[in-house]
Enzyme design. Sequence first.
Site, short mmCIF file in Angstrom:
data_model
loop_
_atom_site.label_atom_id
_atom_site.label_comp_id
_atom_site.label_asym_id
_atom_site.label_seq_id
_atom_site.Cartn_x
_atom_site.Cartn_y
_atom_site.Cartn_z
N SER A 222 33.01 30.14 32.34
CA SER A 222 34.10 29.92 31.37
C SER A 222 35.09 28.98 32.03
O SER A 222 35.16 28.91 33.26
CB SER A 222 34.80 31.25 31.07
OG SER A 222 35.99 31.04 30.35
N TYR B 182 38.66 39.45 33.23
CA TYR B 182 37.67 38.47 32.74
C TYR B 182 37.65 37.25 33.66
O TYR B 182 36.58 36.81 34.10
CB TYR B 182 37.99 38.07 31.31
CG TYR B 182 37.04 37.06 30.72
CD1 TYR B 182 35.75 37.41 30.37
CD2 TYR B 182 37.44 35.74 30.49
CE1 TYR B 182 34.87 36.48 29.82
CE2 TYR B 182 36.57 34.80 29.94
CZ TYR B 182 35.28 35.18 29.61
OH TYR B 182 34.42 34.26 29.07
P1 NAP Z 1 29.48 36.70 21.51
O1 NAP Z 1 29.26 36.02 20.21
O2 NAP Z 1 30.27 37.96 21.53
O3 NAP Z 1 28.06 36.91 22.20
C1 NAP Z 1 27.91 37.67 23.35
C2 NAP Z 1 26.46 38.02 23.55
O4 NAP Z 1 26.32 38.74 24.79
C3 NAP Z 1 25.92 38.94 22.46
O5 NAP Z 1 24.58 38.59 22.21
C4 NAP Z 1 26.01 40.31 23.10
O6 NAP Z 1 25.10 41.25 22.57
C5 NAP Z 1 25.63 39.96 24.53
N1 NAP Z 1 26.01 40.99 25.49
C6 NAP Z 1 27.25 41.40 25.83
N2 NAP Z 1 27.19 42.35 26.78
C7 NAP Z 1 25.87 42.53 27.06
C8 NAP Z 1 25.15 43.37 27.94
N3 NAP Z 1 25.75 44.25 28.74
N4 NAP Z 1 23.79 43.28 27.95
C9 NAP Z 1 23.15 42.41 27.15
N5 NAP Z 1 23.77 41.61 26.26
C10 NAP Z 1 25.12 41.67 26.22
O7 NAP Z 1 30.28 35.73 22.51
P2 NAP Z 1 29.93 34.29 23.12
O8 NAP Z 1 31.17 33.52 23.09
O9 NAP Z 1 28.71 33.74 22.50
O10 NAP Z 1 29.64 34.70 24.63
C11 NAP Z 1 28.55 34.19 25.39
C12 NAP Z 1 29.02 33.87 26.79
O11 NAP Z 1 29.94 32.79 26.75
C13 NAP Z 1 29.77 35.02 27.47
O12 NAP Z 1 29.36 35.11 28.82
C14 NAP Z 1 31.22 34.59 27.36
O13 NAP Z 1 32.03 35.17 28.36
C15 NAP Z 1 31.08 33.09 27.53
N6 NAP Z 1 32.20 32.29 27.05
C16 NAP Z 1 32.57 32.27 25.75
C17 NAP Z 1 33.63 31.48 25.36
C18 NAP Z 1 34.07 31.41 23.93
O14 NAP Z 1 35.16 30.88 23.65
N7 NAP Z 1 33.31 31.89 22.98
C19 NAP Z 1 34.33 30.74 26.29
C20 NAP Z 1 33.94 30.78 27.61
C21 NAP Z 1 32.86 31.55 27.99
P3 NAP Z 1 25.49 42.27 21.36
O15 NAP Z 1 25.31 41.50 20.07
O16 NAP Z 1 24.52 43.37 21.52
O17 NAP Z 1 26.92 42.70 21.55
#
Ligand code: NAP
Length: 281
Positions: free
Chosen positions: A139, A152
């Site tokens: 991130s 985080y």
């Molecule tokens: P998201 O839509 O909430 O997706 C998160 C995914 O991770 C979902 O598929 C969730 O599964 C899965 N997950 C969470 N905890 C888990 C666990 N313990 N075991 C297996 N699967 C798990 O959010 P996202 O933004 O796409 O996040 C993806 C990555 O990008 C994360 O690492 C996040 O920190 C990073 N990120 C996001 C942003 C942003 O602005 N969106 C910015 C920087 C970094 P479920 O559906 O089962 O909950």
Amino acid sequence: MTVPDARTFLITGVSSGLGRAFASGALAAGHRVIGTVRRAEDAEAFAGAAPGRAHPMVLDVTDYDAIPAAVAAAEREAGPVDVLVNNAGYGHEGALEESSMEDLQRQFAANVFGPVAMSKAVLPGMRARRRGHIVNVTSMGGFITMPGITFYCGSKFALEGISEALGKEVASFGIRVTALAPGQFRTDWAGRSMDRTPRSISDYDAVMDPIRSARQAKSGQQPGDPDRAAQALLRLVEAEDPPTRLFLGEDALGLVAGKLDAMRAEIAAWEAVSRSTSYGA
Ligand code: NAP
């Protein structure tokens, strides 16, 4: 559609957001994708996305003991993993003093220990084949910091450090490691996925209340497009010499540039003290 140079991706967390977009992008480009999900209905939906090339794997990345056998079974079905994308993760929001040690442990379990356990499962095969690419989704919060998401940011800094050091350990085996650091993307991150510790110390009202309400208001309006992030991932894994770290988004670039300037200025301001500590200085 398969392409001659099709590769096998293992992407964690393909049920929503960036993970789903990464999987769709890789499948549309003709690759095979093993995608982890936590619910049977998500497994069914993922398998239907590209029958024969989309291989669902039900796994919680914090179930470290289950990971080696699950990865081995998926590789028997889909082939050896060429690209591991450690994407699964979530955000914890809460002032440090208001949040519990369990909040911290859960945050690191998913965002740091899970990606390490996944990496350990694929590294023996990558080492034997003398090729592979591990992409750790960190991130911009793994380089800049923001109050209110202290745990985080700590978890993403940890994954950044592990990613960079691991890259140096495995480079001579032909294995590349990249920290992919997104800015704000339109996913479920700030919505249903976020773990918000209830407010409890009124002294923090002025710091925490605006942060919490602004983040809730912004959810669904973030500037980053997950499908464009997926195209960036494909360019990254196709690169001859992929970077150690790749930021995604104008917001990330601007904030990181500001931090680098501030860091340089602070290092310079304290340089004499830094240089004063060796014997004989
Ligand atoms: P998201 O839509 O909430 O997706 C998160 C995914 O991770 C979902 O598929 C969730 O599964 C899965 N997950 C969470 N905890 C888990 C666990 N313990 N075991 C297996 N699967 C798990 O959010 P996202 O933004 O796409 O996040 C993806 C990555 O990008 C994360 O690492 C996040 O920190 C990073 N990120 C996001 C942003 C942003 O602005 N969106 C910015 C920087 C970094 P479920 O559906 O089962 O909950």
